[in-house]
Motif scaffolding. Sequence first.
Motif, short mmCIF file in Angstrom:
data_model
loop_
_atom_site.label_atom_id
_atom_site.label_comp_id
_atom_site.label_asym_id
_atom_site.label_seq_id
_atom_site.Cartn_x
_atom_site.Cartn_y
_atom_site.Cartn_z
N ASN A 1 0.55 4.19 -2.62
CA ASN A 1 0.59 5.77 -2.24
C ASN A 1 2.12 6.32 -2.88
OD1 ASN A 1 -1.92 5.08 -1.63
ND2 ASN A 1 -1.77 4.72 0.42
N SER A 2 2.78 6.03 -2.67
CA SER A 2 4.07 6.77 -2.99
C SER A 2 4.23 7.11 -3.83
CB SER A 2 5.05 6.52 -2.31
OG SER A 2 5.95 4.78 -2.81
N GLY A 3 3.73 6.06 -5.19
CA GLY A 3 3.94 6.54 -6.70
C GLY A 3 3.07 7.73 -7.20
N SER B 1 2.67 14.90 -7.67
CA SER B 1 3.42 15.80 -7.42
C SER B 1 3.82 16.54 -9.20
CB SER B 1 4.39 15.56 -6.66
OG SER B 1 5.45 16.89 -6.88
N ASN C 1 1.19 -1.02 0.00
CA ASN C 1 0.40 -0.32 -0.08
C ASN C 1 0.79 1.54 -0.26
OD1 ASN C 1 -2.16 1.37 -0.04
ND2 ASN C 1 -2.74 0.17 1.93
N ASP C 2 2.28 1.30 0.50
CA ASP C 2 3.09 1.84 0.74
C ASP C 2 3.54 2.60 -1.04
OD1 ASP C 2 3.05 2.74 3.56
OD2 ASP C 2 4.40 1.61 4.09
N VAL C 3 3.44 1.31 -1.33
CA VAL C 3 4.59 1.75 -2.57
C VAL C 3 3.22 2.60 -3.53
CG1 VAL C 3 5.30 0.67 -4.03
CG2 VAL C 3 6.32 -0.26 -2.10
N LEU D 1 1.33 9.03 -5.15
CA LEU D 1 1.82 11.20 -5.02
C LEU D 1 2.91 11.42 -5.71
CD1 LEU D 1 1.49 12.88 -2.46
CD2 LEU D 1 3.18 11.91 -1.24
N ASN D 2 4.02 10.42 -5.77
CA ASN D 2 4.74 11.52 -6.25
C ASN D 2 4.51 11.70 -8.42
OD1 ASN D 2 7.00 10.87 -5.19
ND2 ASN D 2 7.94 9.27 -5.76
#
Length: 95
Positions: free
Chosen positions: A6-8, A14, A2-4, A10-11
């Motif tokens: 979400n961070s993708g 951005s 889930n973190d991977v 988010l990037n």
Amino acid sequence: MNDVINSGALNLMSLVVSLVLLVVGLVLWFFINRASSRTNEQIELLEALLDQQKRQNALLRRLCEANEPEKEEASQPTKAKEKEDDDFIRLVAER
């Protein structure tokens, strides 16, 4: 995992926000630059008009100065005649 994701995301968000801000900035720069160049053109035209007006004023002054001696020569005998007329009027009694 889930973190991977979400961070993708988010990037990616951005990056999208940065691109949108870049496009908005470029559009604003285009219109501001266009308005500035139009203003500069108008200023140049106004300065050209001012220069032409100064030339016209100088020409008018020269014409007036060139015509003044003729008027003065013609008016000088008239002034002497007016002075004689004034003397005559002073002798006549007013009602």
